[in-house]
Write a protein that holds these residues in place. Structure first.
Motif, PDB file in Angstrom:
ATOM      1  N   GLY A 486       0.803  -1.213   0.000  1.00  0.00           N
ATOM      2  CA  GLY A 486       0.000   0.000   0.000  1.00  0.00           C
ATOM      3  C   GLY A 486       0.833   1.257   0.000  1.00  0.00           C
ATOM      4  N   TYR A 487       2.105   1.150   0.425  1.00  0.00           N
ATOM      5  CA  TYR A 487       2.987   2.317   0.469  1.00  0.00           C
ATOM      6  C   TYR A 487       4.186   2.147  -0.478  1.00  0.00           C
ATOM      7  CZ  TYR A 487       0.369   2.852   4.808  1.00  0.00           C
ATOM      8  OH  TYR A 487      -0.640   2.947   5.743  1.00  0.00           O
ATOM      9  N   ILE A 488       4.278   0.994  -1.124  1.00  0.00           N
ATOM     10  CA  ILE A 488       5.422   0.702  -1.993  1.00  0.00           C
ATOM     11  C   ILE A 488       5.192   1.336  -3.366  1.00  0.00           C
ATOM     12  CG2 ILE A 488       6.821  -1.123  -3.023  1.00  0.00           C
ATOM     13  CD1 ILE A 488       5.944  -2.978  -0.805  1.00  0.00           C
ATOM     14  N   ALA A 489       6.184   2.073  -3.834  1.00  0.00           N
ATOM     15  CA  ALA A 489       6.085   2.731  -5.139  1.00  0.00           C
ATOM     16  C   ALA A 489       6.048   1.693  -6.256  1.00  0.00           C
ATOM     17  CB  ALA A 489       7.267   3.676  -5.334  1.00  0.00           C
ATOM     18  N   PRO A 490       5.360   1.998  -7.353  1.00  0.00           N
ATOM     19  CA  PRO A 490       5.216   1.020  -8.450  1.00  0.00           C
ATOM     20  C   PRO A 490       6.541   0.525  -9.004  1.00  0.00           C
ATOM     21  CG  PRO A 490       3.717   2.869  -8.758  1.00  0.00           C
ATOM     22  CD  PRO A 490       4.612   3.244  -7.620  1.00  0.00           C
ATOM     23  N   GLU A 491       7.575   1.386  -9.058  1.00  0.00           N
ATOM     24  CA  GLU A 491       8.842   0.984  -9.664  1.00  0.00           C
ATOM     25  C   GLU A 491       9.560  -0.096  -8.868  1.00  0.00           C
ATOM     26  OE1 GLU A 491       9.641   4.885  -7.386  1.00  0.00           O
ATOM     27  OE2 GLU A 491       8.082   4.033  -8.684  1.00  0.00           O
ATOM     28  N   LEU A 492       9.178  -0.283  -7.580  1.00  0.00           N
ATOM     29  CA  LEU A 492       9.790  -1.357  -6.810  1.00  0.00           C
ATOM     30  C   LEU A 492       9.245  -2.713  -7.221  1.00  0.00           C
ATOM     31  CD1 LEU A 492      10.454   1.154  -4.863  1.00  0.00           C
ATOM     32  CD2 LEU A 492      10.761  -0.612  -3.132  1.00  0.00           C
ATOM     33  N   TYR A 493       8.032  -2.721  -7.814  1.00  0.00           N
ATOM     34  CA  TYR A 493       7.468  -3.961  -8.332  1.00  0.00           C
ATOM     35  C   TYR A 493       7.960  -4.257  -9.745  1.00  0.00           C
ATOM     36  CZ  TYR A 493       4.064  -3.739  -4.516  1.00  0.00           C
ATOM     37  OH  TYR A 493       3.458  -3.700  -3.289  1.00  0.00           O
ATOM     38  N   SER A 494       8.003  -3.228 -10.562  1.00  0.00           N
ATOM     39  CA  SER A 494       8.365  -3.417 -11.962  1.00  0.00           C
ATOM     40  C   SER A 494       9.166  -2.224 -12.448  1.00  0.00           C
ATOM     41  CB  SER A 494       7.102  -3.583 -12.823  1.00  0.00           C
ATOM     42  OG  SER A 494       7.431  -3.605 -14.205  1.00  0.00           O
ATOM     43  N   ARG A 495      10.295  -2.498 -13.101  1.00  0.00           N
ATOM     44  CA  ARG A 495      11.148  -1.419 -13.619  1.00  0.00           C
ATOM     45  C   ARG A 495      10.495  -0.732 -14.817  1.00  0.00           C
ATOM     46  NH1 ARG A 495      12.253  -2.703  -9.414  1.00  0.00           N
ATOM     47  NH2 ARG A 495      14.285  -3.262  -8.525  1.00  0.00           N
ATOM     48  N   ASN A 496       9.365  -1.275 -15.301  1.00  0.00           N
ATOM     49  CA  ASN A 496       8.652  -0.612 -16.396  1.00  0.00           C
ATOM     50  C   ASN A 496       8.129   0.755 -15.972  1.00  0.00           C
ATOM     51  OD1 ASN A 496       9.043  -2.791 -18.115  1.00  0.00           O
ATOM     52  ND2 ASN A 496       7.172  -3.820 -17.435  1.00  0.00           N
ATOM     53  N   PHE A 497       7.960   0.965 -14.657  1.00  0.00           N
ATOM     54  CA  PHE A 497       7.451   2.244 -14.162  1.00  0.00           C
ATOM     55  C   PHE A 497       8.584   3.244 -13.910  1.00  0.00           C
ATOM     56  CE2 PHE A 497       4.264  -0.899 -12.920  1.00  0.00           C
ATOM     57  CZ  PHE A 497       3.105  -0.312 -13.415  1.00  0.00           C
ATOM     58  N   GLY A 498       9.844   2.801 -14.006  1.00  0.00           N
ATOM     59  CA  GLY A 498      10.973   3.694 -13.770  1.00  0.00           C
ATOM     60  C   GLY A 498      11.978   3.066 -12.818  1.00  0.00           C
ATOM     61  N   GLY A 499      13.084   3.766 -12.595  1.00  0.00           N
ATOM     62  CA  GLY A 499      14.120   3.270 -11.709  1.00  0.00           C
ATOM     63  C   GLY A 499      13.809   3.583 -10.250  1.00  0.00           C
ATOM     64  N   VAL A 500      14.376   2.763  -9.349  1.00  0.00           N
ATOM     65  CA  VAL A 500      14.200   2.958  -7.909  1.00  0.00           C
ATOM     66  C   VAL A 500      15.158   4.056  -7.442  1.00  0.00           C
ATOM     67  CG1 VAL A 500      14.355   1.876  -5.646  1.00  0.00           C
ATOM     68  CG2 VAL A 500      13.519   0.555  -7.598  1.00  0.00           C
ATOM     69  N   SER A 501      14.617   5.043  -6.716  1.00  0.00           N
ATOM     70  CA  SER A 501      15.425   6.163  -6.243  1.00  0.00           C
ATOM     71  C   SER A 501      14.780   6.746  -4.990  1.00  0.00           C
ATOM     72  CB  SER A 501      15.537   7.239  -7.333  1.00  0.00           C
ATOM     73  OG  SER A 501      14.253   7.843  -7.539  1.00  0.00           O
ATOM     74  N   TYR A 502      15.282   7.919  -4.569  1.00  0.00           N
ATOM     75  CA  TYR A 502      14.682   8.582  -3.412  1.00  0.00           C
ATOM     76  C   TYR A 502      13.230   8.967  -3.684  1.00  0.00           C
ATOM     77  CZ  TYR A 502      15.395  13.023  -5.896  1.00  0.00           C
ATOM     78  OH  TYR A 502      15.342  14.045  -6.809  1.00  0.00           O
ATOM     79  N   LYS A 503      12.842   9.010  -4.970  1.00  0.00           N
ATOM     80  CA  LYS A 503      11.452   9.316  -5.301  1.00  0.00           C
ATOM     81  C   LYS A 503      10.500   8.209  -4.828  1.00  0.00           C
ATOM     82  CE  LYS A 503      11.925  13.230  -7.630  1.00  0.00           C
ATOM     83  NZ  LYS A 503      11.580  13.334  -9.042  1.00  0.00           N
ATOM     84  N   SER A 504      11.058   7.028  -4.556  1.00  0.00           N
ATOM     85  CA  SER A 504      10.223   5.941  -4.019  1.00  0.00           C
ATOM     86  C   SER A 504       9.731   6.286  -2.619  1.00  0.00           C
ATOM     87  CB  SER A 504      11.016   4.625  -4.002  1.00  0.00           C
ATOM     88  OG  SER A 504      11.491   4.300  -5.296  1.00  0.00           O
ATOM     89  N   ASP A 505      10.568   6.956  -1.822  1.00  0.00           N
ATOM     90  CA  ASP A 505      10.136   7.436  -0.503  1.00  0.00           C
ATOM     91  C   ASP A 505       9.073   8.528  -0.639  1.00  0.00           C
ATOM     92  OD1 ASP A 505      11.680   5.732   0.964  1.00  0.00           O
ATOM     93  OD2 ASP A 505      13.262   7.181   1.418  1.00  0.00           O
ATOM     94  N   VAL A 506       9.200   9.359  -1.668  1.00  0.00           N
ATOM     95  CA  VAL A 506       8.225  10.429  -1.896  1.00  0.00           C
ATOM     96  C   VAL A 506       6.837   9.828  -2.106  1.00  0.00           C
ATOM     97  CG1 VAL A 506       7.599  12.369  -3.378  1.00  0.00           C
ATOM     98  CG2 VAL A 506      10.007  11.955  -2.843  1.00  0.00           C
ATOM     99  N   TYR A 507       6.780   8.711  -2.863  1.00  0.00           N
ATOM    100  CA  TYR A 507       5.501   8.039  -3.096  1.00  0.00           C
ATOM    101  C   TYR A 507       4.886   7.580  -1.771  1.00  0.00           C
ATOM    102  CZ  TYR A 507       2.118   4.648  -4.931  1.00  0.00           C
ATOM    103  OH  TYR A 507       0.974   3.957  -5.212  1.00  0.00           O
ATOM    104  N   SER A 508       5.695   6.970  -0.908  1.00  0.00           N
ATOM    105  CA  SER A 508       5.185   6.500   0.389  1.00  0.00           C
ATOM    106  C   SER A 508       4.669   7.664   1.222  1.00  0.00           C
ATOM    107  CB  SER A 508       6.297   5.757   1.145  1.00  0.00           C
ATOM    108  OG  SER A 508       6.792   4.675   0.383  1.00  0.00           O
ATOM    109  N   PHE A 509       5.378   8.790   1.201  1.00  0.00           N
ATOM    110  CA  PHE A 509       4.938   9.978   1.927  1.00  0.00           C
ATOM    111  C   PHE A 509       3.584  10.444   1.417  1.00  0.00           C
ATOM    112  CE2 PHE A 509       4.648  14.642   1.904  1.00  0.00           C
ATOM    113  CZ  PHE A 509       4.691  14.899   3.268  1.00  0.00           C
TER     114      PHE A 509
END
Length: 615
Positions: A486-509
């Motif tokens: 529920g708080y995990i950014a889409p790119e952590l599931y699939s790289r089709n949504f983009g690369g994993v970065s600090y923006k993944s924390d922004v999604y959770s926020f």
């Protein structure tokens, strides 16, 4: 292991083992004088040493030891009761710490005034003998690897300072007013190191143990029985003693015991399986412990404070007040010796490689920010690890967002307080992303991990999934998704949504803020029931249509507009394309501004068919 092979191996080995059991007295010794430890981490007690509860034939009279709790104690007629820290049977060396009375200020006083020249325990003739030096003033040694100290406990005179100088120390390294008082004081041996020539590198540590605790080294001198036993040790065997023949022998395996095991083959298989499991687990734990200790050694000892496990039990009053439990951890309330209240998180039976402990200490151990929970101390002894944090009296944000989680009313989360909390979390995340020497990615931002202090100021906690990377590193590599559903950014599931970065924390926020303003829990993106509505989609439709959502709060029009603008910030944060999400610095700027004229973002989600699958 193949059972036929194992049985065949036993049958082939029987004649070999039988040849070593020469007499009944030797067999009796093997049965009645088995090795013993007062504690699993304590020294092994075996011939020529024995415990007082064992028969006299199990050891020499002068080598009797006893257990006092977890400590191994030697009662010496000159030194009194001494704690035995290590016994090196191959080298006939024993390390001891005299247990002095409370009235005696310094254990070293006993060692300086004791003459053991004719005793069974003698000071070893080695290069690790030191000289006790008295100086009239304190000074910093030019070579800390040859001079250690000071220890002022040897004298009530405040103008006297005591040091230990190694055999290779230069007289020019000492001030002119220093005087040698006693020579031949040994420092503890340690034959467990990979290199026995590492004397200088650890001299200061060993010498300070002598100064502060009185730990010292002695050899034991017995008759030729001890010489024979030493030969056994060099062969990698333990020593036994035949009281009938008054002769030492090298122990082998007990043949009758092996035969009994072979007769009960099913029991044997269970024992082998158990031993194999425990051996693998022990090796696994040893590897983790070595990994953790290597990290702590490189980490340094400045802050936070490292506590022993007995000290940790004392801090928590023997784990009496439990605050909560989840996963492989339990949290207890405690109090430091200076009276500061703390929360102690015990890491229990963790299946990881020690990463959670290392992550927490490495990330928040040396940083201090108003919106990040402070790590005050830790404990690491074998598999027992604890993290000691400042105590947060108002628990987590989760209790105040969802009314069904607790009896606490959402009235405490007024719009202005929501904005303050969101801003505090954003500032803490901005510091993690931009304010540290290395960028810290949290990967588990959620209401449960936001703690509230006495003034309801938010503090980010639980860095067990955190990852360190360079500040200029835009993309990080992960072997698997990490975080909470529920708080995990889409790119952590699939790289089709983009690369994993600090923006993944922004999604959770962003997800956290949506839950906070709506009072509703973020549902699973893969909604199966047609009656359920994906929370971001529900909120987005409300914002687009200009509608309000039901909150059990009385709000002014100004507060309603502030909540709407806060929601728009959150919707920007949960954009599925990481490039469209703002940085936490920009989020802070938006929250500290007037929240006016914020543009509604594009639809921050895609159709249910394109959403990332549940792992």
């Amino acid at each position: 292991m193949d059972s036929k092979f194992f049985v065949g191996l036993l049958l082939v080995s029987l004649p070999t083992y039988e040849s070593y059991l020469k007499t009944a007295s030797e067999e009796d010794f093997l049965r009645t004088c088995s090795p013993h430890r007062c504690h699993r981490d304590g020294p092994e007690i075996r011939f020529p040493f024995r415990l007082s509860i064992h028969p006299p034939s199990c050891g020499e009279p002068e080598m009797q030891l006893r257990c006092s709790g977890d400590d191994t104690i030697l009662d010496h007629h000159v030194l009194g009761s001494c704690k035995v820290t290590t016994i090196y049977y191959r080298h006939r060396i024993i390390n001891i710490i005299p247990l002095v009375e409370p009235s005696v200020q310094c254990p070293l006083q006993k060692l300086v005034s004791t003459n053991l020249a004719t005793d069974v325990y003698k000071q070893p003739q080695s290069s690790q003998l030191t000289t006790l030096v008295r100086c009239s003033r304190d000074f910093i040694p030019a070579d800390p690897y040859s001079i250690a100290g000071p220890a002022s406990c040897l004298s009530n005179n405040a103008s006297q300072f005591w040091y230990l100088a190694s055999a290779d120390a230069y007289i020019s390294d000492l001030p002119r007013d220093c005087m040698a008082v006693s020579k031949g004081i040994p420092i503890p041996f340690n034959y467990d190191k990979k290199s026995l020539n590492n004397y200088r590198s650890d001299f200061r540590e060993k010498a300070n143990r002598v100064l502060n605790f009185g730990e010292t080294t002695f050899t034991w001198q017995l008759n030729n029985i001890t010489d024979a036993c030493q030969q056994c040790e060099y062969k990698g065997q333990h020593c036994g003693f035949s009281s009938q023949r008054h002769q030492a022998f090298c122990q082998k395996h007990d043949m009758k015991y092996i035969i009994r095991i072979a007769a009960a083959f099913v029991v044997l298989l269970l024992m082998v399986a158990t031993v194999l499991y425990l051996s693998l687990k022990s090796r696994y734990n040893e590897e983790i412990n070595m990994k953790v200790e290597m990290f702590l050694k490189a980490y340094g000892t400045s802050k936070p404070t490292r506590y022993t496990f007995p000290e940790t039990k004392k801090i928590t009053r023997r784990f009496k007040d439990k605050l909560g439990q989840g996963g492989f951890r339990s949290v207890y309330k405690g109090e430091l010796p200076n009276g500061v209240p703390v929360a102690v998180k015990m890491l229990e039976n963790s299946t990881g490689q020690g990463e959670e402990f290392i992550n927490e200490v490495a990330t928040i151990g040396l940083i201090h920010h108003a919106n990040i929970v402070r790590l005050l101390g830790f404990c690491s002894e074998g598999t027992r690890r604890a993290l000691i944090y400042e105590f947060m009296p108002n628990d987590s944000l989760e209790k105040y967002i969802f009314s069904h989680v607790s009896n606490i009313s959402r009235q405490l989360l007024q719009p202005n307080k929501m904005l303050d909390i969101a801003l505090g979390i954003a500032r803490g995340m901005e510091y993690l992303h931009q304010g540290c020497n290395q960028r810290i990615l949290h990967f588990d931002i959620k209401p449960h991990n936001i703690l509230l202090d006495y003034n309801f100021n938010p503090k980010i906690s639980d860095f067990g999934l955190a990852k360190l990377c360079a500040r200029d590193q835009s993309i990080v590599t992960l072997t698997a998704a990490r975080g909470t559903m529920g708080y995990i950014a889409p790119e952590l599931y699939s790289r089709n949504f983009g690369g994993v970065s600090y923006k993944s924390d922004v999604y959770s926020f962003g997800m956290l803020v949506l839950e906070m303003v709506s009072g509703r829990r973020n549902s699973d993106p893969n909604v199966e029931s047609q009656n359920e509505v994906y929370l971001p989609e529900w909120i987005y439709e409300k914002v687009i249509s200009g509608q309000e959502w039901e909150l059990a709060l009385e709000m002014t029009q100004e507060e309603k507009e502030k909540m709407r603008q806060l929601t728009i910030v959150a919707l920007w944060c949960i954009q599925w394309n990481p490039k469209n999400r703002p940085s936490m610095t920009k989020v802070v700027n938006m929250l500290t501004g007037r929240l006016q004229n914020l543009q509604i973002p594009p639809k921050p989600f895609v159709s249910s068919e394109s959403r990332p699958p549940v792992p």
